[in-house]
Design a protein around this motif. Structure first.
Motif, mmCIF file in Angstrom:
data_model
loop_
_atom_site.group_PDB
_atom_site.id
_atom_site.type_symbol
_atom_site.label_atom_id
_atom_site.label_comp_id
_atom_site.label_asym_id
_atom_site.label_seq_id
_atom_site.Cartn_x
_atom_site.Cartn_y
_atom_site.Cartn_z
ATOM 1 N N GLY A 1 -12.328 4.906 14.266
ATOM 2 C CA GLY A 1 -11.653 5.320 15.484
ATOM 3 C C GLY A 1 -12.447 4.886 16.699
ATOM 4 N N VAL A 2 -13.762 5.001 16.594
ATOM 5 C CA VAL A 2 -14.627 4.651 17.710
ATOM 6 C C VAL A 2 -14.635 3.142 17.941
ATOM 7 C CG1 VAL A 2 -17.039 4.524 18.390
ATOM 8 C CG2 VAL A 2 -16.120 6.661 17.553
ATOM 9 N N VAL B 1 -21.673 6.144 20.428
ATOM 10 C CA VAL B 1 -21.727 5.231 21.566
ATOM 11 C C VAL B 1 -22.658 4.062 21.263
ATOM 12 C CG1 VAL B 1 -22.476 5.012 23.951
ATOM 13 C CG2 VAL B 1 -21.139 6.980 23.255
ATOM 14 N N ARG B 2 -23.759 4.348 20.588
ATOM 15 C CA ARG B 2 -24.692 3.269 20.260
ATOM 16 C C ARG B 2 -24.030 2.262 19.310
ATOM 17 N NH1 ARG B 2 -29.725 6.301 18.981
ATOM 18 N NH2 ARG B 2 -29.070 7.387 20.857
ATOM 19 N N LEU B 3 -23.198 2.778 18.415
ATOM 20 C CA LEU B 3 -22.509 1.899 17.460
ATOM 21 C C LEU B 3 -21.594 0.908 18.159
ATOM 22 C CD1 LEU B 3 -21.483 4.105 14.462
ATOM 23 C CD2 LEU B 3 -22.717 1.954 14.404
ATOM 24 N N LEU B 4 -21.105 1.320 19.318
ATOM 25 C CA LEU B 4 -20.209 0.435 20.055
ATOM 26 C C LEU B 4 -20.904 -0.849 20.458
ATOM 27 C CD1 LEU B 4 -18.287 2.785 22.414
ATOM 28 C CD2 LEU B 4 -17.338 1.118 20.859
ATOM 29 N N ARG B 5 -22.235 -0.833 20.420
ATOM 30 C CA ARG B 5 -22.957 -2.035 20.831
ATOM 31 C C ARG B 5 -23.057 -3.048 19.701
ATOM 32 N NH1 ARG B 5 -26.454 1.642 24.162
ATOM 33 N NH2 ARG B 5 -25.379 1.596 26.153
ATOM 34 N N VAL B 6 -22.601 -2.695 18.500
ATOM 35 C CA VAL B 6 -22.587 -3.679 17.407
ATOM 36 C C VAL B 6 -21.532 -4.728 17.747
ATOM 37 C CG1 VAL B 6 -22.110 -4.088 14.972
ATOM 38 C CG2 VAL B 6 -23.273 -2.007 15.681
ATOM 39 N N SER C 1 -10.542 8.938 20.648
ATOM 40 C CA SER C 1 -10.645 9.530 21.982
ATOM 41 C C SER C 1 -12.019 9.277 22.591
ATOM 42 C CB SER C 1 -10.365 11.025 21.909
ATOM 43 O OG SER C 1 -11.330 11.651 21.104
ATOM 44 N N THR C 2 -13.049 9.260 21.752
ATOM 45 C CA THR C 2 -14.401 9.047 22.264
ATOM 46 C C THR C 2 -14.510 7.708 22.993
ATOM 47 O OG1 THR C 2 -15.167 10.215 20.320
ATOM 48 C CG2 THR C 2 -16.822 9.058 21.593
ATOM 49 N N THR C 3 -14.011 6.650 22.338
ATOM 50 C CA THR C 3 -14.095 5.330 22.962
ATOM 51 C C THR C 3 -13.234 5.269 24.212
ATOM 52 O OG1 THR C 3 -13.827 4.692 20.675
ATOM 53 C CG2 THR C 3 -14.323 2.963 22.220
ATOM 54 N N SER C 4 -12.051 5.879 24.151
ATOM 55 C CA SER C 4 -11.172 5.855 25.312
ATOM 56 C C SER C 4 -11.851 6.457 26.515
ATOM 57 C CB SER C 4 -9.903 6.661 25.025
ATOM 58 O OG SER C 4 -9.067 5.947 24.189
#
Lengths: 504, 166
Positions: free
Chosen positions: A34-35, A383-388, A76-79
């Motif tokens: 989801g993120v 949030v850190r994972l979003l940097r992958v 929702s977190t990413t949004s």
């Protein structure tokens, strides 16, 4: 009181250590996908289908269900933090959620999204338990003619509520029905459209097609735009998760309305969670005393769609568990998972496999509780994972999928077929054909054919049986009415409006 | 050569009277699928008496798809619609190549070699790939899968090249 006995039984099943673990894994994996933008829920469930092969059926389905509702949380977190919806269901959450984050109120936005989702999840769990038994009884009274008409209605609903051209969506369903007929005929055993390829004798694998059309095709399409996506993270630290008293008062009616709307839309086949979140946002904006606040960080604009999508994600299990009819593509994959474990979905599942049904229902409540507990403290990690970067993610997904498909039957041909369906899926996306109806058609194909044949055999070849039996006639009439409404210009405009809302 | 599709309108090879090329081609393709299904199921038994033969349902749905495809193509002629979206070649080519390579290699070469090689082939699908990084991640993924599938999930598959084991 049967209801409580059933639920109690479900909780006993769901609280066994292995099932708790499966539930946790599902919820975590769901949040993860989801993120991460670029990996959809459908693709993930498709990817993990082969893995569930080695698990006990109850645990497998609990895990897959967890992925589905977990993804609603994660999206929702990413949004909110990045303004990129991780899931289609969270598109509208980004509108007000990200504005709140920019104003330094990311914490309350995340908290309200989680609280709303949890509330909606609890309501939906009870609703499934309450509606389950009576709907099953109704379904057991159905003959083949009624069952066939019901499936037609379900498919038409799916087409009408989905985005895009009605005509193309119906074409996709029929394409799916045709694909489902490859392999051996159920009654005569004759080999159909298999071209003497031994791997096709049992039909096209459901996981194979799903993984191709959703997994591989999505990857190929994402590569079109280049692997790098902008990710302008909200830089400031998230401080103070707790919403204020005013936030809670403002958002509680919105959560309530979102839950009701989402629960209803979830049961109806078609859009499910996606349309629920859009509709809930639109409703809040219409009801608001001061609509101009929306898009500028109104907390209702986060609370309502997040509650709605979670409610819808869960109530969409109702038609699957009671009637054996999947209302959307993820539920179609759940049918695939059941079939892998030798369970034929339908009204009899509830009686023959009470462990499975009630265990799964109870696990949803537990899963929702886990999500609210694990999610808020873990926001930093997500949030850190979003940097992958996607350039590393996509080859990993390709390889993982390939191994997964191979492991189902130890057949290299399946892997090649999935790749071919990936290209087909890419072509379909380029020509604006939605792949989801194709999957629904493919899942319902064998059931539809069987019931059609039986109905006509009983009526001695008289097609009017579908209209002379009252229940069947009513179902078909509703289907026809919906179809007419959907192509009427006035309603079409309205329907498109709901989807366009987000781009504003 | 760029692998990202350009936004410039593609020169249409279709005649002028096709106003929505995307729908027109899409509809034609559906018709082709339907005709193929009709041909593929032509050897199957049809109705006998009032019960369906093996070929009845496939032919029925194929005819339906033929009509629907025709309708979509007709919409493409009558209504202004979008052009065919430009395709890119790099992503589809290397992702498919990775999949086909994996399918061919898994039996003779085993999971470790084929997964790692497939990862690198797929990575060529993007021009942003940095090779050192890709090799490290690919190796980690291979090790992870080599532990996950056979041991954790209990799905046996060949691990190493056949000629090494013998």
């Amino acid at each position: 009181m049967e209801l409580f006995a059933n639920l109690a039984h479900g909780f006993v099943v769901a609280f066994s250590p292995i099932n708790l673990l499966m539930c946790l894994i599902g919820a975590l994996v769901g949040t993860l996908v989801g993120v991460l933008p670029g990996i959809g829920t459908i693709a993930t469930v498709a990817m993990l289908l082969p893995i569930t092969f080695g698990l006990p059926p109850v645990g497998a389905l609990i895990m897959l269900a967890g992925i589905y509702y977990g993804a609603q949380y994660g999206g929702s977190t990413t949004s909110i933090l990045v303004n990129i919806p991780g899931e289609a269901t969270s598109v509208v959450t980004a509108l007000d959620g990200h504005q709140m984050a920019k104003q330094g109120r990311a914490g309350p936005a995340l908290a309200i999204a989680a609280i709303g989702s949890f509330f909606a999840g609890c309501v939906a769990t009870v609703l499934i338990a309450v509606l389950g038994a009576p709907l099953t009884k109704l379904a057991l009274a159905f003959g083949p003619a009624e069952y066939f008409s019901l499936m037609v209605l379900g498919l038409i609903f799916a087409v009408v509520l989905a985005k895009g051209s009605v005509l193309k969506a119906i074409a996709m369903i029929v394409f799916g029905l045709l694909l489902s007929m490859v392999g051996s005929d159920i009654e005569t055993g004759a080999s159909r459209m298999a071209f003497n390829i031994p791997e096709l004798a049992d039909g096209l694998g459901f996981a194979t097609v799903a993984m191709g059309v959703f997994g591989f095709a999505e990857i190929i399409r994402n590569l079109d735009h280049g692997a790098e996506m902008d990710r302008n993270l909200v830089q400031q630290k998230i401080t103070g998760l707790m919403p204020t008293r005013k936030d809670l008062i403002d958002s509680s009616p919105a959560i309530l309305r979102g839950t009701v709307l989402g629960s209803i839309l979830g049961i109806l086949p078609g859009g499910g969670a996606v349309i629920a979140s859009f509709a809930a946002y639109t409703l809040e904006k219409k009801l608001a005393k001061n609509p101009s606040r929306f898009g500028r960080g109104a907390i209702e604009g986060v609370a309502a769609p997040e509650s709605a999508n979670n409610a819808a994600a869960q109530t969409s299990f109702i038609p699957l568990l009671t009637l054996g009819i999947p209302p959307n593509a993820v539920m179609a994959l759940m049918v695939g998972a059941m079939t892998i474990h030798g369970i034929v979905p339908g009204p009899q599942v509830m009686q023959k496999q009470p462990d499975l049904v009630w265990g799964m229902i109870a696990s949803m409540w537990i899963g929702n509780l886990m999500l609210i507990i694990i999610n808020l403290p873990l926001v930093g990690i997500w949030v850190r994972l979003l940097r992958v970067p996607y350039r590393l993610m996509f080859p990993s997904i390709v390889v993982f999928c390939a191994i997964g498909i191979y492991s189902v039957n130890n057949a290299p041909v399946d892997v090649v077929l999935a790749g071919a369906f990936g290209l087909v899926g890419y072509w379909l996306i380029k020509h604006d054909f939605e792949p989801a109806p194709l999957l629904l058609g493919m899942v319902l194909g064998p059931l539809m054919e069987e019931n059609l044949r039986r109905a006509l055999l009983i009526s001695r070849g008289d097609w009017s049986v579908f209209l002379s039996r009252p229940l069947s006639a009513v179902l078909l009439a509703i289907a026809a009415g919906l179809l007419v409404l959907a192509v009427l210009p006035a309603l079409r405009a309205k329907r498109d409006e709901v989807f366009v809302e987000s781009e504003g | 050569m760029s692998d990202t599709p350009s936004e410039a309108p593609v020169k249409s090879i279709l005649p002028k009277w096709v106003r929505g090329p995307q729908d027109f081609i899409g509809g034609l393709a559906m018709m082709a699928v339907a005709l193929f299904a009709l041909w593929a199921s032509s050897d199957l038994q049809g109705m006998h008496g009032f019960s369906f033969g093996a070929g009845t349902a496939p032919r029925m749905f194929a005819v339906l798809l033929l009509l629907l495809g025709g309708a979509v193509a007709l919409v493409g002629i009558l209504k202004d619609g979008p052009h065919i979206a430009p395709y890119s070649w790099r992503g589809p080519l290397f992702v498919s190549a990775a999949i086909v390579f994996f399918a061919l290699a898994i039996r003779p070469l085993g999971l470790v070699v084929s997964a790692f090689a497939a990862f690198l082939i797929a990575a060529m699908g993007s021009h942003e790939t940095k090779w050192i990084e890709a090799i490290i991640v690919g190796a980690c993924l291979t090790v992870g899968c080599a532990l996950l599938f056979p041991y954790v999930l209990g799905l046996p598959m060949p691990m190493f090249p056949r000629f090494l084991i013998q």
